[in-house]
Write an enzyme that holds these catalytic residues in place. Structure first.
Site, mmCIF file in Angstrom:
data_model
loop_
_atom_site.group_PDB
_atom_site.id
_atom_site.type_symbol
_atom_site.label_atom_id
_atom_site.label_comp_id
_atom_site.label_asym_id
_atom_site.label_seq_id
_atom_site.Cartn_x
_atom_site.Cartn_y
_atom_site.Cartn_z
ATOM 1 N N ARG A 261 -8.513 -3.383 -8.734
ATOM 2 C CA ARG A 261 -7.723 -4.431 -9.010
ATOM 3 C C ARG A 261 -8.319 -5.614 -10.022
ATOM 4 O O ARG A 261 -9.254 -6.139 -9.468
ATOM 5 C CB ARG A 261 -6.523 -5.184 -8.027
ATOM 6 C CG ARG A 261 -5.995 -4.024 -7.309
ATOM 7 C CD ARG A 261 -5.128 -4.533 -6.414
ATOM 8 N NE ARG A 261 -4.165 -3.347 -5.537
ATOM 9 C CZ ARG A 261 -3.337 -3.673 -4.686
ATOM 10 N NH1 ARG A 261 -2.950 -5.026 -4.235
ATOM 11 N NH2 ARG A 261 -2.985 -2.645 -4.090
ATOM 12 N N ARG A 276 -9.730 -11.405 -1.124
ATOM 13 C CA ARG A 276 -9.247 -10.828 -2.516
ATOM 14 C C ARG A 276 -10.589 -10.392 -3.469
ATOM 15 O O ARG A 276 -11.202 -11.332 -3.707
ATOM 16 C CB ARG A 276 -8.553 -12.025 -3.229
ATOM 17 C CG ARG A 276 -7.753 -11.718 -4.400
ATOM 18 C CD ARG A 276 -7.007 -12.850 -5.170
ATOM 19 N NE ARG A 276 -6.219 -13.576 -4.389
ATOM 20 C CZ ARG A 276 -4.646 -13.298 -4.076
ATOM 21 N NH1 ARG A 276 -4.129 -12.248 -4.911
ATOM 22 N NH2 ARG A 276 -4.102 -14.013 -3.580
ATOM 23 N N GLU A 348 -0.676 -11.880 3.569
ATOM 24 C CA GLU A 348 -0.367 -10.487 3.523
ATOM 25 C C GLU A 348 -1.402 -9.630 4.048
ATOM 26 O O GLU A 348 -2.493 -9.347 3.496
ATOM 27 C CB GLU A 348 0.123 -10.242 2.294
ATOM 28 C CG GLU A 348 0.469 -8.604 1.855
ATOM 29 C CD GLU A 348 0.414 -8.415 0.662
ATOM 30 O OE1 GLU A 348 0.513 -7.230 0.143
ATOM 31 O OE2 GLU A 348 0.784 -9.301 -0.490
ATOM 32 N N SER A 351 2.243 -3.861 3.237
ATOM 33 C CA SER A 351 3.741 -3.880 2.740
ATOM 34 C C SER A 351 4.241 -2.256 2.606
ATOM 35 O O SER A 351 3.393 -1.571 2.768
ATOM 36 C CB SER A 351 3.447 -4.201 1.017
ATOM 37 O OG SER A 351 3.038 -5.522 0.793
ATOM 38 N N ARG A 388 -8.935 -6.917 3.998
ATOM 39 C CA ARG A 388 -8.084 -8.077 4.498
ATOM 40 C C ARG A 388 -7.896 -7.848 5.774
ATOM 41 O O ARG A 388 -7.748 -8.729 6.707
ATOM 42 C CB ARG A 388 -6.819 -8.024 3.981
ATOM 43 C CG ARG A 388 -6.850 -8.625 2.485
ATOM 44 C CD ARG A 388 -5.496 -8.838 1.954
ATOM 45 N NE ARG A 388 -5.617 -9.288 0.509
ATOM 46 C CZ ARG A 388 -4.488 -9.886 -0.156
ATOM 47 N NH1 ARG A 388 -3.336 -9.823 0.364
ATOM 48 N NH2 ARG A 388 -4.639 -10.266 -1.345
#
Length: 425
Positions: A261, A276, A348, A351, A388
């Site tokens: 990403r 991140r 987060e 999801s 994460r």
């Protein structure tokens, strides 16, 4: 993409969905007009083709004198048919392009608003009081460096910012997490999959990642391949252009893959450590189900994520993501956010998204139930985004001396280790 029949029958519902997403409502009216042109041009083409066929029959029965005039008319009709076909193709493409820009219909129960307008549905676990334990918690990077587990300095030297090495026990911790996640998914009936990291444009477009999310996608222009940001993409495209038997549903896959990403728009956010990053590994759950089973499957995916985080002994909350933060494909999304002690907030980790038939229509994945063929529904849920999850484990399970307690669930996958000890360098 949404069903065009729904757009025609209830355009106000689609307008409301666009408004809730914070996206262009005018796109709905533009698409309605394009759809009218598409249908009108198709009707015009069909009429001319029918006339052309009828004329062909007349020519075969005509007298020599009549044939001359009929052949002239046939020549003109041939030109008209070709022009009508071109107009039909152009109208079809115009409508398709507009349809691809339209997000999925937002579920009626989704909270309306932006990133901060989520609703907390559940809270699990107990947040540690480090003050009562007599020490100030260290952040994951300080802990990871002391454990010989994380090296961001050399990651930046080799690849730039937001890259890292997992070394020693850090690499072992990733492998333990992946194996534990795949074991849980397999026990739940998911087929484990190792998926491609490079996909063709149609796979990326079909899953909805070339719209508003395109800025975060890496594109290899020379070869026209995309690096996936999640194995959701190759898993959604796995049955592209196929018709599946309804009695074989649900089909559930657990994909493990590297993810890439660009993290555009996050300048200055989460720059320290590995929360991140541009490249990471992830275990992703993916389901193909009948449309009427989509909502119940969505809840099942969430329960599997809750089971995972509970097994890791992490305090977390479940949120109902607001309409403006859903992404193009999801009609509803639940996030599980783990408590990060040094940030003093939930962040987060997983999801779970219900995409209804949105992706299936774009990728032409259908189901056959008797004689009826229709698009099915697709859903996805993150089980373990590795970096994460490592952040959350290190910070929540740290001890006063800088060591980290290993959650019981992970110990069999770490050679029985109960504690990760700092090393001297």
């Amino acid at each position: 993409m949404i069903d065009l029949r729904l757009l025609r029958e209830d355009p106000d519902r689609v307008r409301a969905s666009q408004r809730a997403r914070g996206e262009d409502v005018g796109l709905v009216d533009a698409l309605l007009l394009a759809d009218e042109r598409r249908r009108a041009s198709g009707l015009r083409f069909d009429e001319l083709r029918s006339e052309q066929k009828s004329l062909g029959k007349l020519v075969s029965r005509a007298t020599p004198e009549e044939r001359v005039e009929l052949l002239k008319k046939a020549e003109q009709l041939k030109t008209d048919v070709k022009a009508a076909e071109a107009a039909q193709n152009e109208a079809d493409e115009d409508a398709r392009q507009l349809l691809l820009k339209l997000g999925n219909l937002v579920h009626e129960d989704v909270p309306v608003g932006g990133e901060e307008d989520f609703v907390v549905l559940e809270t699990h676990g107990t947040i540690r009081d480090f003050g009562a334990e007599g020490f100030e918690p260290r952040d994951h990077l300080e802990l990871g460096e002391a454990l010989g587990a994380i090296d961001v300095e050399r990651g930046a030297k080799v690849s730039g910012s937001r890259f890292y090495y997992l070394t020693g026990v850090g690499a072992l911790l990733e492998l333990a997490l992946v194996n534990a996640a795949i074991a849980q998914a397999t026990e739940a009936g998911f087929v484990p999959m190792l998926t491609p990291a490079l996909v063709r444009p149609r796979a990326m477009e079909g899953t909805g990642f070339l719209g508003q999310a395109a800025e975060n996608v890496y594109h290899l222009e020379r070869d026209d391949y995309y690096l996936v940001g999640t194995s959701e993409v190759p898993l959604a495209a796995y049955h592209m252009d196929e018709i599946l038997d309804a009695d074989k549903l649900p089909l559930r896959y657990a994909g493990f893959s590297p993810c890439f990403r660009r993290e555009a728009g996050t300048y200055g956010k989460d720059t320290r450590g590995i929360f991140r990053v541009h490249q990471f590994d992830k275990v992703e759950m993916f389901s193909y189900v009948a449309p009427e089973d989509a909502e119940s499957e969505h809840k099942r995916l969430l329960e599997w994520e809750k089971q995972w985080l509970t097994g890791l002994e992490l305090p977390f909350q479940v949120i109902d993501v607001a309409s403006g933060d859903l992404g193009a494909s999801a009609s509803r999304k639940y996030d599980c956010e783990a408590w990060i002690p040094t940030q003093g907030k939930y962040r987060e980790l997983t999801s779970a998204s219900n995409c209804d038939s949105f992706q299936a229509r774009r990728l032409s994945v259908r189901m056959r139930d008797g004689k009826k063929v229709q698009p099915l529904a697709t859903l996805n849920g993150t089980l373990c985004a590795v970096p994460r999850t490592i952040v959350a484990i290190l910070e929540n399970h740290q001890l006063a001396d800088g060591s980290v307690r290993v959650p019981e669930m992970l110990r069999p996958y770490l050679g029985g280790r109960e504690v990760l000890e700092p090393i001297s360098r």
